[in-house]
Design a protein around this motif. Structure first.
Motif, PDB file in Angstrom:
ATOM      1  N   ILE A 179       3.428 -16.482  38.894  1.00  0.00           N
ATOM      2  CA  ILE A 179       3.644 -15.761  37.638  1.00  0.00           C
ATOM      3  C   ILE A 179       3.183 -16.570  36.440  1.00  0.00           C
ATOM      4  O   ILE A 179       2.525 -16.056  35.521  1.00  0.00           O
ATOM      5  CB  ILE A 179       5.142 -15.415  37.476  1.00  0.00           C
ATOM      6  N   ARG A 180       3.508 -17.850  36.442  1.00  0.00           N
ATOM      7  CA  ARG A 180       3.411 -18.705  35.249  1.00  0.00           C
ATOM      8  C   ARG A 180       2.029 -18.713  34.575  1.00  0.00           C
ATOM      9  O   ARG A 180       1.944 -18.550  33.340  1.00  0.00           O
ATOM     10  CB  ARG A 180       3.843 -20.126  35.622  1.00  0.00           C
ATOM     11  N   PRO A 181       0.913 -18.919  35.285  1.00  0.00           N
ATOM     12  CA  PRO A 181      -0.378 -19.120  34.593  1.00  0.00           C
ATOM     13  C   PRO A 181      -0.799 -17.947  33.709  1.00  0.00           C
ATOM     14  O   PRO A 181      -1.298 -18.148  32.602  1.00  0.00           O
ATOM     15  CB  PRO A 181      -1.365 -19.315  35.758  1.00  0.00           C
ATOM     16  N   GLY A 182      -0.620 -16.735  34.168  1.00  0.00           N
ATOM     17  CA  GLY A 182      -1.117 -15.587  33.404  1.00  0.00           C
ATOM     18  C   GLY A 182      -0.042 -14.836  32.645  1.00  0.00           C
ATOM     19  O   GLY A 182      -0.326 -13.770  32.072  1.00  0.00           O
ATOM     20  N   TYR A 183       1.158 -15.373  32.610  1.00  0.00           N
ATOM     21  CA  TYR A 183       2.268 -14.651  31.974  1.00  0.00           C
ATOM     22  C   TYR A 183       2.344 -14.975  30.490  1.00  0.00           C
ATOM     23  O   TYR A 183       2.314 -16.141  30.091  1.00  0.00           O
ATOM     24  CB  TYR A 183       3.581 -15.033  32.657  1.00  0.00           C
ATOM     25  N   HIS A 184       2.444 -13.923  29.658  1.00  0.00           N
ATOM     26  CA  HIS A 184       2.501 -14.108  28.221  1.00  0.00           C
ATOM     27  C   HIS A 184       3.605 -13.241  27.622  1.00  0.00           C
ATOM     28  O   HIS A 184       4.244 -12.458  28.326  1.00  0.00           O
ATOM     29  CB  HIS A 184       1.148 -13.775  27.580  1.00  0.00           C
ATOM     30  N   HIS A 185       3.812 -13.374  26.335  1.00  0.00           N
ATOM     31  CA  HIS A 185       4.908 -12.698  25.645  1.00  0.00           C
ATOM     32  C   HIS A 185       4.824 -11.189  25.838  1.00  0.00           C
ATOM     33  O   HIS A 185       3.816 -10.560  25.507  1.00  0.00           O
ATOM     34  CB  HIS A 185       4.865 -13.037  24.155  1.00  0.00           C
ATOM     35  N   ASP A 186       5.892 -10.629  26.382  1.00  0.00           N
ATOM     36  CA  ASP A 186       5.976  -9.188  26.610  1.00  0.00           C
ATOM     37  C   ASP A 186       7.439  -8.795  26.495  1.00  0.00           C
ATOM     38  O   ASP A 186       8.276  -9.346  27.194  1.00  0.00           O
ATOM     39  CB  ASP A 186       5.433  -8.821  27.994  1.00  0.00           C
ATOM     40  N   GLU A 187       7.758  -7.865  25.617  1.00  0.00           N
ATOM     41  CA  GLU A 187       9.153  -7.530  25.335  1.00  0.00           C
ATOM     42  C   GLU A 187       9.632  -6.306  26.095  1.00  0.00           C
ATOM     43  O   GLU A 187      10.705  -5.774  25.783  1.00  0.00           O
ATOM     44  CB  GLU A 187       9.334  -7.340  23.824  1.00  0.00           C
ATOM     45  N   SER A 188       8.904  -5.863  27.089  1.00  0.00           N
ATOM     46  CA  SER A 188       9.345  -4.722  27.884  1.00  0.00           C
ATOM     47  C   SER A 188      10.253  -5.173  29.018  1.00  0.00           C
ATOM     48  O   SER A 188      10.174  -6.311  29.481  1.00  0.00           O
ATOM     49  CB  SER A 188       8.135  -3.985  28.470  1.00  0.00           C
ATOM     50  N   CYS A 189      11.125  -4.260  29.457  1.00  0.00           N
ATOM     51  CA  CYS A 189      11.970  -4.573  30.615  1.00  0.00           C
ATOM     52  C   CYS A 189      11.128  -4.830  31.851  1.00  0.00           C
ATOM     53  O   CYS A 189      11.387  -5.772  32.610  1.00  0.00           O
ATOM     54  CB  CYS A 189      12.927  -3.400  30.885  1.00  0.00           C
ATOM     55  N   GLN A 190      10.108  -3.984  32.051  1.00  0.00           N
ATOM     56  CA  GLN A 190       9.328  -4.073  33.281  1.00  0.00           C
ATOM     57  C   GLN A 190       8.507  -5.348  33.380  1.00  0.00           C
ATOM     58  O   GLN A 190       8.079  -5.734  34.480  1.00  0.00           O
ATOM     59  CB  GLN A 190       8.446  -2.835  33.469  1.00  0.00           C
ATOM     60  N   LYS A 191       8.298  -6.043  32.249  1.00  0.00           N
ATOM     61  CA  LYS A 191       7.556  -7.304  32.269  1.00  0.00           C
ATOM     62  C   LYS A 191       8.443  -8.511  31.951  1.00  0.00           C
ATOM     63  O   LYS A 191       7.936  -9.600  31.699  1.00  0.00           O
ATOM     64  CB  LYS A 191       6.404  -7.249  31.254  1.00  0.00           C
ATOM     65  N   THR A 192       9.756  -8.290  31.965  1.00  0.00           N
ATOM     66  CA  THR A 192      10.686  -9.392  31.707  1.00  0.00           C
ATOM     67  C   THR A 192      11.747  -9.518  32.790  1.00  0.00           C
ATOM     68  O   THR A 192      12.011 -10.619  33.285  1.00  0.00           O
ATOM     69  CB  THR A 192      11.400  -9.202  30.345  1.00  0.00           C
ATOM     70  N   VAL A 193      12.352  -8.400  33.170  1.00  0.00           N
ATOM     71  CA  VAL A 193      13.473  -8.457  34.121  1.00  0.00           C
ATOM     72  C   VAL A 193      13.037  -8.978  35.491  1.00  0.00           C
ATOM     73  O   VAL A 193      13.706  -9.854  36.052  1.00  0.00           O
ATOM     74  CB  VAL A 193      14.162  -7.076  34.232  1.00  0.00           C
ATOM     75  N   PRO A 194      11.922  -8.500  36.077  1.00  0.00           N
ATOM     76  CA  PRO A 194      11.534  -9.056  37.388  1.00  0.00           C
ATOM     77  C   PRO A 194      11.265 -10.561  37.332  1.00  0.00           C
ATOM     78  O   PRO A 194      11.610 -11.296  38.263  1.00  0.00           O
ATOM     79  CB  PRO A 194      10.258  -8.281  37.740  1.00  0.00           C
ATOM     80  N   GLU A 195      10.649 -11.017  36.234  1.00  0.00           N
ATOM     81  CA  GLU A 195      10.361 -12.440  36.093  1.00  0.00           C
ATOM     82  C   GLU A 195      11.648 -13.246  35.961  1.00  0.00           C
ATOM     83  O   GLU A 195      11.780 -14.346  36.523  1.00  0.00           O
ATOM     84  CB  GLU A 195       9.471 -12.662  34.873  1.00  0.00           C
ATOM     85  N   ALA A 196      12.623 -12.713  35.227  1.00  0.00           N
ATOM     86  CA  ALA A 196      13.908 -13.395  35.085  1.00  0.00           C
ATOM     87  C   ALA A 196      14.636 -13.474  36.420  1.00  0.00           C
ATOM     88  O   ALA A 196      15.223 -14.507  36.770  1.00  0.00           O
ATOM     89  CB  ALA A 196      14.772 -12.668  34.057  1.00  0.00           C
ATOM     90  N   ILE A 197      14.604 -12.399  37.174  1.00  0.00           N
ATOM     91  CA  ILE A 197      15.252 -12.390  38.494  1.00  0.00           C
ATOM     92  C   ILE A 197      14.573 -13.390  39.416  1.00  0.00           C
ATOM     93  O   ILE A 197      15.237 -14.115  40.172  1.00  0.00           O
ATOM     94  CB  ILE A 197      15.226 -10.972  39.100  1.00  0.00           C
ATOM     95  N   THR A 198      13.255 -13.465  39.354  1.00  0.00           N
ATOM     96  CA  THR A 198      12.525 -14.421  40.187  1.00  0.00           C
ATOM     97  C   THR A 198      12.907 -15.856  39.841  1.00  0.00           C
ATOM     98  O   THR A 198      13.081 -16.705  40.726  1.00  0.00           O
ATOM     99  CB  THR A 198      11.011 -14.223  40.033  1.00  0.00           C
ATOM    100  N   ALA A 199      13.046 -16.147  38.540  1.00  0.00           N
ATOM    101  CA  ALA A 199      13.472 -17.491  38.126  1.00  0.00           C
ATOM    102  C   ALA A 199      14.861 -17.811  38.670  1.00  0.00           C
ATOM    103  O   ALA A 199      15.114 -18.928  39.139  1.00  0.00           O
ATOM    104  CB  ALA A 199      13.465 -17.597  36.601  1.00  0.00           C
ATOM    105  N   PHE A 200      15.753 -16.830  38.620  1.00  0.00           N
ATOM    106  CA  PHE A 200      17.084 -17.026  39.198  1.00  0.00           C
ATOM    107  C   PHE A 200      17.009 -17.274  40.697  1.00  0.00           C
ATOM    108  O   PHE A 200      17.655 -18.185  41.229  1.00  0.00           O
ATOM    109  CB  PHE A 200      17.962 -15.802  38.910  1.00  0.00           C
ATOM    110  N   LEU A 201      16.218 -16.492  41.388  1.00  0.00           N
ATOM    111  CA  LEU A 201      16.129 -16.618  42.848  1.00  0.00           C
ATOM    112  C   LEU A 201      15.555 -17.974  43.258  1.00  0.00           C
ATOM    113  O   LEU A 201      15.955 -18.538  44.282  1.00  0.00           O
ATOM    114  CB  LEU A 201      15.271 -15.494  43.416  1.00  0.00           C
ATOM    115  N   GLU A 202      14.627 -18.511  42.476  1.00  0.00           N
ATOM    116  CA  GLU A 202      13.996 -19.783  42.829  1.00  0.00           C
ATOM    117  C   GLU A 202      14.822 -20.998  42.425  1.00  0.00           C
ATOM    118  O   GLU A 202      14.695 -22.073  43.008  1.00  0.00           O
ATOM    119  CB  GLU A 202      12.610 -19.889  42.185  1.00  0.00           C
TER     120      GLU A 202
END
Length: 425
Positions: A179-202
């Motif tokens: 996720i990290r290399p191409g991920y940029h500021h995005d204020e939508s749920c669909q581009k924030t919540v999955p990434e947050a859950i992934t950070a929690f899982l890892e």
């Protein structure tokens, strides 16, 4: 919801991709502060507590609008989005179809307050719909609250991942490195919540989840807020981090957090989490009768077992006369001197042994505590108590049950128990 607030604060300096996408950063730097994520997290909790968590949709939604507008006006310069600012100032505020991540950032209290995942998701939906009534906005709130609910009720990370992927169709197959290399500021749920859950899982522990979330960049305060709420439910929060968080909040926010704790924890006189400590008492008794490596190992395992079960100790403190009630551990810092959420100074009760070493004191049961002189007490999670004393404190360790079958829990043994408990998780 402390984890969500902490995540907001720690992530705030790196919002808008201002970080270097690394987990190696100073966590409590001078730029750490709360933003709109914290204000609205407090507002949602305040609304539910004021309406009564068993109230219906109409009552809770009405209170949500009142409290969100009130808290928004109280803290007007916290970084709200444009449409939300308009909503805050409207005399007749209406939902505006947003799918922004604001619905997910403010929902953490819901994950703690309800007894079933169905209730949790329903109330999460209500908290979203007063503004974010787009399906993606609602989904983000429900997914976040559901993950917190599952984490606090003992679900494994795999179980949480499978449920979220199935119920909400989020792609959780990517790693944070992907996720990290191409991920940029995005204020939508669909581009924030999955990434947050992934950070929690890892993440490997609470702090690692926070650092992993920050390292992704993007809308960093909100992403870390969402991940932090999940991490708290799964791991708990180190006491020192709790104090750093509360030190940066206003007294009005602390009052809501206290009320939230009272509702969440129920009657503080309930000793359910203490009753299982008989395994520690028995192991210590056997060790005192026969000091062997095997019996010492049994003591360590007894501590690890109680940590896994969420066990607590009774800890005597020296408190200001003005405070007459027992305080919840969640606002206490371990060390020779510490502060509470009401900004009063406290100290642990200490015992000095014949060699001049100073020990903090803890009891496995009310019966053991009542054998000595009375004092103000806290009922503290064994895990958080030990984690605090594993660090650089002036005490030699903790003396368990000083009035009878006492046991000196030295720093090296405390560290060993903490490490073993983390490995067993």
């Amino acid at each position: 919801m402390y984890g969500a607030i902490l995540g907001d604060m720690v992530g705030a300096p790196y919002e808008f991709d201002r970080g270097n996408k690394s987990k190696d950063f100073e966590m409590w730097n001078r730029r750490v502060r709360f933003t709109d994520d914290t204000v609205m997290t407090i507002a949602v909790a305040d609304a539910i507590l004021t309406a009564g968590k068993d109230s219906g949709e109409k009552e809770i939604k009405e209170e949500l609008v009142k409290k969100m507008q009130a808290w928004g006006k109280k803290y007007p310069n916290s970084g709200y989005g444009g449409r939300f600012v308009h909503w805050l100032g409207s005399r007749k505020p209406k939902p505006y179809g947003s799918y922004g991540n604001g619905s997910a950032m403010r929902v953490s209290s819901v994950g703690w307050l309800y007894d079933t995942i169905e209730e949790t998701r329903e109330v999460a939906r209500w908290t979203a719909e007063v503004t974010h009534n787009h399906p993606e906005g609602i989904k983000g709130a429900e997914a976040t609250a559901a993950a917190i609910f599952m984490a606090r009720n003992g679900a494994t990370k795999n179980e949480i991942k499978e449920y979220i992927a199935k119920e909400f169709c989020y792609d959780l197959s990517r790693t944070c490195d992907e996720i990290r290399p191409g991920y940029h500021h995005d204020e939508s749920c669909q581009k924030t919540v999955p990434e947050a859950i992934t950070a929690f899982l890892e993440g490997s522990d609470f702090e690692d989840v926070i650092r992993t979330a920050v390292s992704l960049g993007g809308d960093c305060d909100t992403l870390t807020c969402i991940a932090g709420g999940m991490a708290e439910a799964f791991y708990g929060i180190p006491i020192k981090m709790m104090v750093e968080t509360c030190d940066r909040l206003g007294d009005d926010m602390i009052e809501v957090l206290q009320a939230f704790d009272d509702i969440r924890n129920g009657d503080s006189s309930d000793d359910t989490d203490i009753e299982g400590n008989s395994v520690i008492f028995s192991a210590v008794k056997d060790f005192r009768a026969e000091t062997t490596h095997e019996n010492l190992a049994n003591v360590v395992q007894a501590f690890c077992r109680r940590i896994k079960e969420g066990g607590r100790f009774i800890v005597p403190v020296i408190a200001p006369q003005a405070l007459t009630e027992k305080l919840d551990l969640d606002h206490v810092a371990v060390g020779d001197e510490f502060r509470t959420d009401v900004d009063l100074s406290f100290k642990f009760q200490h015992i000095e042994d014949n060699d001049g070493a100073v020990w903090a004191v803890a009891f496995t049961s009310r019966e053991e505590y009542e054998k000595g002189a009375g004092s103000d007490t806290l009922v503290m999670d064994i895990e958080q108590l030990l984690e605090g004393f594993a660090g650089n404190t002036s005490e030699a360790g903790i003396m368990i049950n000083p009035w009878s079958e006492n046991f000196l829990l030295r720093k090296d043994l405390i560290k060993a128990i903490v490490e073993i408990s983390k490995e067993e998780k």
